[in-house]
Design an enzyme around this catalytic site. Structure first.
Site, PDB file in Angstrom:
ATOM      1  N   THR A 275      -1.093   0.920 -10.215  1.00 41.55           N
ATOM      2  CA  THR A 275      -2.368   0.315  -9.837  1.00 41.55           C
ATOM      3  C   THR A 275      -3.209   1.240  -8.966  1.00 41.55           C
ATOM      4  OG1 THR A 275      -3.399  -1.728  -9.081  1.00 41.55           O
ATOM      5  CG2 THR A 275      -1.573  -0.889  -7.757  1.00 41.55           C
TER       6      THR A 275
ATOM      7  N   ARG B  25       0.522   3.787  -3.111  1.00 41.34           N
ATOM      8  CA  ARG B  25      -0.109   5.082  -2.828  1.00 41.34           C
ATOM      9  C   ARG B  25       0.925   6.182  -2.625  1.00 41.34           C
ATOM     10  NH1 ARG B  25      -5.740   3.846   0.351  1.00 41.34           N
ATOM     11  NH2 ARG B  25      -5.737   1.615   0.049  1.00 41.34           N
TER      12      ARG B  25
ATOM     13  N   GLU C  93       0.835  -1.216   0.000  1.00 43.55           N
ATOM     14  CA  GLU C  93       0.000   0.000   0.000  1.00 43.55           C
ATOM     15  C   GLU C  93       0.862   1.255   0.000  1.00 43.55           C
ATOM     16  OE1 GLU C  93      -3.158   0.044  -0.461  1.00 43.55           O
ATOM     17  OE2 GLU C  93      -3.951  -1.888   0.194  1.00 43.55           O
TER      18      GLU C  93
ATOM     19  N   ASP D 118      -4.733  -9.793  -8.358  1.00 44.15           N
ATOM     20  CA  ASP D 118      -4.971  -8.782  -9.410  1.00 44.15           C
ATOM     21  C   ASP D 118      -3.776  -8.010  -9.982  1.00 44.15           C
ATOM     22  OD1 ASP D 118      -4.771  -7.393  -7.007  1.00 44.15           O
ATOM     23  OD2 ASP D 118      -6.811  -6.625  -7.021  1.00 44.15           O
TER      24      ASP D 118
ATOM     25  N   GLU E 258     -12.507   0.316  -9.755  1.00 44.84           N
ATOM     26  CA  GLU E 258     -12.141  -0.632 -10.823  1.00 44.84           C
ATOM     27  C   GLU E 258     -13.091  -0.636 -12.022  1.00 44.84           C
ATOM     28  OE1 GLU E 258     -12.208  -1.374  -7.585  1.00 44.84           O
ATOM     29  OE2 GLU E 258     -10.049  -1.522  -7.192  1.00 44.84           O
TER      30      GLU E 258
HETATM   31  C1  DMJ Z   1      -6.573   0.517  -4.740  1.00 48.23           C
HETATM   32  O1  DMJ Z   1      -5.771   0.797  -3.649  1.00 48.23           O
HETATM   33  C2  DMJ Z   1      -5.759  -0.076  -5.857  1.00 48.23           C
HETATM   34  O2  DMJ Z   1      -6.453   0.019  -7.037  1.00 48.23           O
HETATM   35  C3  DMJ Z   1      -5.444  -1.502  -5.615  1.00 48.23           C
HETATM   36  O3  DMJ Z   1      -4.713  -2.107  -6.659  1.00 48.23           O
HETATM   37  C4  DMJ Z   1      -6.737  -2.238  -5.449  1.00 48.23           C
HETATM   38  N1  DMJ Z   1      -7.533  -1.710  -4.413  1.00 48.23           N
HETATM   39  C5  DMJ Z   1      -7.716  -0.310  -4.258  1.00 48.23           C
HETATM   40  C6  DMJ Z   1      -9.013   0.248  -4.751  1.00 48.23           C
HETATM   41  O4  DMJ Z   1     -10.088  -0.548  -4.723  1.00 48.23           O
END
Ligand code: DMJ
Length: 643
Positions: free
Chosen positions: A621, A272, A268, A401, A535
């Site tokens: 992501t 982020r 995370e 994912d 998503e």
């Molecule tokens: C986000 O932090 C990112 O997209 C991650 O890859 C998946 N989950 C969350 C949002 O749902």
């Protein structure tokens, strides 16, 4: 990546950490203070006890004593060949002419201990005479000194590197007034989310828009690292909210400090914070973002100190101690976590000229390449001690994912030179198509989850990102199946839209089934929530960019209106607990990814394609755009600092 369907309100299984009331920081400071007094008292008592024990022991030490490793101090020249023997922890010596000297030495040591002890007691008494405020001020001064020293050490200028081609960062204004109006509406929503966070949650990781105070979850440990600020920066930038961007920059410059005793999620923090800081750096050119990203990356590196080099899920930013989530199969690390570092780490090596980051992620790749894959699928769990897979669960949603996403994006980000990554992606999606993708009785294409040889006919909201991924990977696909993958992307987008359309609020549930007559609908109560996730909208945007089919803008607009109607409150935006209920209750969390991703993808959907063109930018992501590195290859040979 993320989240398993069961617990996560924020992309993780563990329950959110409750930070208590708004008076929490003060309360915590008070607690720390009292703890300090108690510790001081315990310490004095302990010293007294040790001293007493030592002083009042029967004077047989001249013959034998516990071997505490003090020989060098007390008996420097004991030689067992001259009669002294060491017997299992007891040291026994012979009598001799040294005896008198030993006694003197011991007496000297006793006196020293006594003096030290008295000094410590005096200091403790002095401290206790001071007021709480004075002690607090002293502690703060000490802390500031340490922080300043660390800052000095960490702020070394980085070597200059040629910036990649940064095009399309100030464009995208649509000519069509209707589209412009929609885009402005989305910008207004961003402003509402930001202003409320600014007012009620500033510096906290996230906002509780109903309680109007800061919020955080276990993924950020107990830190207050302003996750929303860092995550939102690039969205503010592309929307032209420059005053807000500058406010964020100022906070980061003055307050963002990573020397905190906090156990954070490596994944995370990477997607982020490092992703957010790097994107802000590339867009604005402000050095502070690059410096902070590099400082933070240094704090994550100890997580890789495992027997295999597969990083721990969590690391303490101060101590560097790492560990895995308690819920993960057999102490495993998670595929979507250790497999979602590549983009950011390659950029870090590029910008610093230090190959350490690149080497870490390439090591993970090499290790994965060597492993057997059941049915060609990658299980979600890998033990970092043994290098063996945990349970054979495979998912394109939570836990799996973004690993697949980053294989594709590693190739794109390298200007399509990293063909090894492309091959791994092609192999993986072929296995996924064969074993996980099915059509429901009603004709909806879905991606299920593989659990120990059995296909679970359930799809998560998180899995919906895959529609966009298939479309993005269509060009360059094996056997020139571009049409096939674009079609697959369109089918997933359609299914995910159905999951929204079949609810009362027109917002998608966390997970939905294709079983026993149920199609694209959540069955379990704890899968009916919507937490402002991006998503589905992400897939609409990619499909829009590749097809310009107006239905994607229409679906995006439906989602915008639903969010504004059901998730907007006066203190920001909140998730809702049941998308099938006409009177939904709020979860009272404004997730940082709502500003980083959901609103950004919506804004891009209603912008022209010349804003962040996909030939030049690859989104991590968390939707943070990073430029394509037009290098000769992924060994970073284009970077003079690296050579
Ligand atoms: C986000 O932090 C990112 O997209 C991650 O890859 C998946 N989950 C969350 C949002 O749902």
């Amino acid at each position: 990546m993320t989240t398993p369907a069961l617990l996560p309100l924020s992309g993780r299984r563990l329950p959110p950490l409750n930070l208590g009331t708004s008076s929490f920081p003060h309360h915590r400071a008070t607690l720390r203070l009292s703890e300090k007094f108690i510790l001081l008292l315990i310490l004095s008592a302990f010293i007294t006890l040790c001293f007493g024990a030592f002083f009042f022991l029967p004077d047989s030490s001249k013959h034998k004593r516990f071997d505490l490793g003090l020989e060098d101090v007390l008996i420097p020249h004991v030689d067992t060949s001259k009669g002294g023997k060491n017997l299992g922890g007891f040291l026994i010596h012979g009598q001799g002419h040294d005896e008198h000297r030993h006694r003197e030495e011991e007496e000297r040591l006793r006196n020293k201990i006594r003096a030290d002890h008295e000094k410590a007691l005096e200091e403790a008494k002095e401290k206790l005479k001071k007021s709480r405020d004075e002690i607090q001020a002293e502690i703060q001064t000490e802390k500031n000194k340490v922080v300043q020293e660390l800052k000095k050490k960490d702020s070394k200028p980085l070597p200059p590197v040629p910036l990649p081609n940064l095009i399309g960062i100030n464009s995208g204004e649509p000519a069509d007034p209707d589209i412009r109006e929609k885009r402005n509406k989305i910008k207004e929503m961003m402003k509402h989310a930001w202003d409320n966070y600014r007012q009620y949650g500033w510096g906290h990781n996230e906002l509780k828009p109903i309680a109007r105070k800061g919020h955080s979850t276990n993924i950020f440990g107990n830190s207050q690292m302003g996750a929303t600020i860092v995550d939102a920066l690039d969205t503010l930038y592309i929307m032209g909210l420059h005053d807000e961007f500058r406010e964020g920059q100022e906070w980061i410059d003055k307050n963002l400090d990573f020397s905190v005793n906090s156990e954070v999620s490596v994944f995370e923090v990477n997607i982020r914070f490092i992703g957010g800081l790097l994107a802000a750096y590339y867009l604005s050119g402000q050095e502070v973002f690059k410096i902070k990203a590099v400082q933070l990356a240094g704090k994550l590196l100890p997580a890789f100190n495992t027997p295999t080099g597969i990083p721990w899920a969590m690391v303490n930013l101060k101590s560097g101690v790492g560990r895995n989530w308690g819920w993960a199969s057999a102490g495993s690390s998670i595929l979507a976590e250790f497999g979602t570092l590549h983009m950011e780490f390659v950029h870090l090596s590029y910008l610093t000229g230090d190959p350490v980051y690149y080497n870490k992620v390439m090591h993970i790749r090499k290790l994965l390449q060597k492993m057997d894959r059941p049915n060609g699928l990658y299980p979600n769990y890998l033990n970092p001690r043994t290098g063996r897979w945990g349970q054979h669960h495979t998912s394109v949603g939570g836990l799996g994912d973004s690993f697949y996403e980053y294989l594709l994006k590693a190739w794109l980000m390298s200007d399509k030179m990293d063909t090894e990554a492309r091959k791994m992606y092609d192999d993986a999606i072929e296995a996924i198509e064969k074993h996980l993708i099915r059509k429901s009785n009603g004709g909806l294409t879905f991606i299920g989850e593989w659990k120990n040889g059995h296909l679970e006919r359930k799809m998560g909201h998180l899995t919906c990102f895959a529609g966009g991924m298939f479309a993005l990977g269509a060009d360059g696909s094996r056997d020139d199946k571009a049409g096939h993958y674009l079609q697959l992307g369109a089918e997933i987008a359609h299914t995910c839209h159905e999951s929204y359309d079949r609810t009362t609020l027109k917002l998608g549930p966390e997970a939905f089934k294709f079983d026993g007559g149920v199609e694209a609908v959540a069955v379990r109560q704890n899968e009916k929530y919507y937490i402002l996730r991006p998503e589905v909208i992400e897939t609409y945007w990619y499909m829009w960019r590749f097809t310009h089919d107006p239905k994607y803008r229409q679906w995006g607009w439906e989602a915008t209106q639903a969010i504004d109607k059901y998730c907007r409150v006066s203190g920001g935006f909140s998730g809702v607990k049941d998308v099938y209920s006409s009177s939904p209750t709020y979860d009272d969390v404004q997730q940082s990814f709502f500003l980083a991703e959901t609103l950004k993808y919506l804004y891009l959907l209603f912008s022209n394609d010349d804003l962040l063109p996909l030939d030049n930018w690859v989104f991590n992501t968390e939707a943070h755009p990073l430029p394509v590195l037009h290098l000769a290859n992924t060994t970073l040979s284009g970077n003079p600092a690296y050579r």
